[in-house]
Design a protein around this motif. Structure first.
Motif, mmCIF file in Angstrom:
data_model
loop_
_atom_site.group_PDB
_atom_site.id
_atom_site.type_symbol
_atom_site.label_atom_id
_atom_site.label_comp_id
_atom_site.label_asym_id
_atom_site.label_seq_id
_atom_site.Cartn_x
_atom_site.Cartn_y
_atom_site.Cartn_z
ATOM 1 N N UNK A 115 0.836 -1.049 0.025
ATOM 2 C CA UNK A 115 -0.057 0.006 -0.014
ATOM 3 C C UNK A 115 0.746 0.984 0.096
ATOM 4 N N UNK A 116 2.081 1.131 0.908
ATOM 5 C CA UNK A 116 2.853 2.551 0.988
ATOM 6 C C UNK A 116 3.681 2.805 -0.155
ATOM 7 N N UNK A 117 4.256 1.673 -0.706
ATOM 8 C CA UNK A 117 4.961 1.947 -1.788
ATOM 9 C C UNK A 117 4.141 2.195 -3.018
ATOM 10 N N UNK A 118 2.893 1.759 -3.429
ATOM 11 C CA UNK A 118 2.211 2.129 -4.544
ATOM 12 C C UNK A 118 1.876 3.717 -4.405
ATOM 13 N N UNK A 119 1.306 3.922 -3.342
ATOM 14 C CA UNK A 119 0.919 5.283 -3.244
ATOM 15 C C UNK A 119 1.982 6.126 -3.266
ATOM 16 N N UNK A 120 3.000 5.672 -2.741
ATOM 17 C CA UNK A 120 4.436 6.853 -2.846
ATOM 18 C C UNK A 120 4.633 6.829 -4.495
ATOM 19 N N UNK A 121 4.407 5.918 -5.333
ATOM 20 C CA UNK A 121 4.669 5.877 -6.867
ATOM 21 C C UNK A 121 3.466 6.493 -7.672
ATOM 22 N N UNK A 122 2.706 7.052 -6.874
ATOM 23 C CA UNK A 122 1.532 7.842 -7.693
ATOM 24 C C UNK A 122 0.186 6.973 -7.804
ATOM 25 N N UNK A 123 0.168 5.645 -7.047
ATOM 26 C CA UNK A 123 -1.073 4.841 -7.166
ATOM 27 C C UNK A 123 -2.029 5.323 -6.382
ATOM 28 N N UNK A 124 -3.408 5.020 -6.565
ATOM 29 C CA UNK A 124 -4.502 5.274 -5.662
ATOM 30 C C UNK A 124 -4.615 3.766 -5.026
ATOM 31 N N UNK A 125 -4.008 4.041 -3.701
ATOM 32 C CA UNK A 125 -4.229 2.479 -3.065
ATOM 33 C C UNK A 125 -4.810 2.613 -1.777
ATOM 34 N N UNK A 126 -5.099 1.339 -1.236
ATOM 35 C CA UNK A 126 -5.844 1.407 0.017
ATOM 36 C C UNK A 126 -5.305 -0.056 0.744
ATOM 37 N N UNK A 127 -5.271 -0.010 2.107
ATOM 38 C CA UNK A 127 -4.869 -0.957 2.822
ATOM 39 C C UNK A 127 -6.114 -1.457 3.747
ATOM 40 N N UNK A 128 -6.446 -2.638 3.884
ATOM 41 C CA UNK A 128 -7.466 -2.930 4.921
ATOM 42 C C UNK A 128 -6.943 -3.925 6.100
ATOM 43 N N UNK A 129 -7.107 -3.452 7.170
ATOM 44 C CA UNK A 129 -6.409 -3.965 8.498
ATOM 45 C C UNK A 129 -7.524 -4.341 9.507
#
Length: 619
Positions: A154-168
């Motif tokens: 989730x973090x790396x994809x967001x840092x690289x410009x992606x729209x990401x989400x993480x479910x905990x």
């Protein structure tokens, strides 16, 4: 108006738990300049380091008073600051019957709810967390799971410009932060200190009365230290740390409802790519009578202990089993390990010499091994008193040895460490058209991609056929981001993955790590060995039991793997791993100058043996 130091003293005196929570919330465990707080003796229970203050006390048995007495004046004053909001952040409890303490224990399997665990929970499972109200129309990547694999995805994809989400769904940081790597290594450090203290006389050192060299372990303080360390590390895995990268965090149970949609907390998240990073859990044998009804312990509960169990029986002889066997024996528990194999590491083709050295080291600490043994029955003699943290259950473990003799072992703690199973149930994988094996995990190809749904990937312990290691989960997540979002073809098979067991000495492996493993793989190999008995640094340190073995392709210097047994084997294995990853042969290792004296010279020694075997000679 009060001066800032005076105000700080007043708040710490009358509302300590609330102050700790606020400091955690606003500072997120980043150190505050020391001048903000008085350094008077009354505050000596707080952690001061290099001119900085860490916002939780070292003595954390009670929210209101480090002594743990709920009737103390400080505890009574703390009640003057009640929190009326039912959805308030986690607050340290003064007793195990506190509603939030009960909630943490029942819903998150975590106790005691002291200041350190309060900081942890406010980071990794905030009680008052509010999920995003309006999910995006389409996510580039959604990760189910908040351990190493989910966090990195989730973090790396967001840092690289992606729209990401993480479910905990449980505790962000996964097993590693909460019930695995971090707490176990914190305990191991304390165990090594205790073991080292018992050997001080070997180095001409005595402490206090030279006639009495006994060592006392305060297990309560050991566990307080562990919880404090976990709280310091927690912000790196907490929800705020993830959202700061641009990723969204949803707290709740994530379930696939279709091949491209996940439901969480009544909201549907539509994705282009998804990552399953749900991890694993301890496997519980189903063929042992009485075990299911017994108050056994796994790694999920072990780090909640508040008193040292007098006797511990461990089922299994893997990494968790052996690390904790040595650790608790060092603390003073009488530990017995029950294993089905005739020697350690046998089932995985591990090195026999390494098995002998490690077992010998544990036996020196007092660990008792029952090899070629089968546990047949567990009887619960007495349950623990739930209202007494120092109370233990009493169990009787019945073991059949290979010679037919039946042995009965009584214990207050039965640690089940017989392997791991993936968390793949009840998450809608069928609706997502994702094939999986309940025992092995999600079936993936060499790109970490589901074999049946190319838009879904899996990482870590829930993926079939990969090493179940935290660093493997993190590395797989990098592979997935590259492949899923940037149409690359990074392959899992290209990864060279070391593994370390943090006993003392440590045992580290990579690749084809033994002659037995090579034989199982049908490979002809050469073995190069350098023992620590001739290593000058090991001699000066008094740690001569150990070795480096490097396995090469028959007749060549191409390295296939290695086993290292040494005090810092986990550090030594990295040089071999790097060389294997980049195609450096054993001769390259031998020609790499190593500092003298270092244990790492043993790695070079294997290389020199190979070089010497190819020497030209003057006849």
């Amino acid at each position: 108006a009060r001066s800032r130091p005076a105000l700080a003293r007043h708040l710490l005196t009358y509302c300590p738990s609330q102050v700790m929570r606020l400091l955690s919330s606003f500072v997120r465990a980043r150190p505050l300049p020391l001048f903000l707080l008085s350094s008077s003796p009354s505050h000596s229970s707080h952690r001061y380091s290099a001119g900085f203050f860490y916002p939780f006390p070292l003595q954390m048995s009670s929210a209101a008073d480090p002594s743990g007495d709920p009737q103390s004046p400080a505890a009574k004053k703390a009640k003057a600051c009640p929190d009326p909001d039912a959805s308030a952040p986690w607050a340290a409890a003064t007793s195990s019957t506190d509603p939030q303490a009960i909630e943490a224990r029942k819903s998150l399997n975590l106790w005691p709810l002291d200041d350190a665990n309060t900081i942890l929970l406010n980071e990794v499972a905030p009680r008052n967390y509010v999920n995003p109200s309006d999910p995006l129309p389409l996510y580039d990547l959604v990760a189910i799971g908040a351990g190493a694999g989910g966090l990195v995805s989730a973090k790396q994809s967001a840092r690289r410009g992606a729209k990401s989400a993480m479910i905990s769904d449980h505790l962000a940081g996964g097993d590693c932060l909460n019930v695995g790597c971090v707490p176990s290594k914190a305990l191991i450090k304390c165990a090594r200190a205790a073991s080292g203290a018992r050997k001080l006389s070997e180095f001409g050192v005595s402490v206090g009365n030279s006639a009495d060299q006994s060592v006392t372990v305060d297990f309560g303080k050991v566990m307080q230290r562990m919880r404090g360390i976990r709280a310091i590390i927690a912000p790196a895995d907490g929800h705020d740390g993830t959202t700061s990268t641009g990723a969204q965090v949803f707290q709740g149970r994530g379930r696939f409802v279709s091949p491209d949609t996940i439901e969480v907390d009544g909201k549907e998240l539509k994705f282009r790519k998804a990552v399953i990073a749900t991890g694993g859990r301890a496997a519980i044998p189903s063929n042992i009578d009485g075990l299911a009804d017994a108050p056994y312990t796994t790694n999920a509960e072990l780090f909640n202990l508040q008193a040292l169990p007098p006797r511990m029986v461990i089922l299994g002889a893997g990494v968790v089993a052996l690390e904790m066997a040595q650790t608790f024996a060092s603390f003073g528990s009488r530990v017995s390990v029950v294993q089905r194999s005739s020697y350690l590491f046998q089932s995985k083709g591990g090195d026999k010499e390494a098995a002998e050295v490690i077992q010998g080291a544990l036996e020196e600490e007092g660990v008792n091994f029952l090899s070629e043994a089968k546990t047949t029955r567990v009887e619960t003699v007495r349950d623990a008193d739930e209202n007494d943290p120092s109370s233990f259950p009493l169990m009787k473990v019945v073991v059949n040895k290979s010679d037919g003799i039946e042995v009965e072992l009584e214990c207050e703690c039965l640690l089940v460490a017989t392997g791991r199973v993936p968390n793949v149930e009840n998450m809608g994988l069928e609706q997502a058209n994702v094939d999986y094996d309940p025992k092995r995990g999600v079936l993936i190809n060499d790109l970490a991609q589901s074999t049946s749904n190319p838009n879904v990937y899996a990482v870590g312990d829930c993926a079939a056929g990969v090493p179940r290691l935290t660093h493997m989960s993190g590395e797989m997540a990098k592979v997935i981001v590259q492949n899923a979002l940037f149409d690359d073809e990074w392959k899992i098979s290209s990864l060279v993955v070391p593994a370390v067991m943090y006993t003392h000495p440590e045992c580290a492996t990579v690749g084809i790590s033994s002659e037995d493993a090579a034989e199982r793989a049908g490979l002809e190999v050469d073995i190069y060995r350098a023992g620590l008995e001739h290593n000058d640094r090991a001699i000066t340190e008094g740690e001569r039991k150990g070795f480096v073995k490097i396995v090469t392709e028959k007749g060549s210097g191409k390295m296939l793997g290695a086993t290292v047994v040494a005090g810092r084997a986990g550090e030594l294995i990295n040089e071999i791993t790097l060389a294997m990853k980049h195609g450096i042969g054993l001769d390259g290792i031998g020609r790499n100058i190593h500092s003298y004296p270092t244990t790492g010279e043993a790695v070079m020694g294997c290389g020199l043996q190979f070089i010497n075997s190819k020497w030209k000679r003057l006849d």
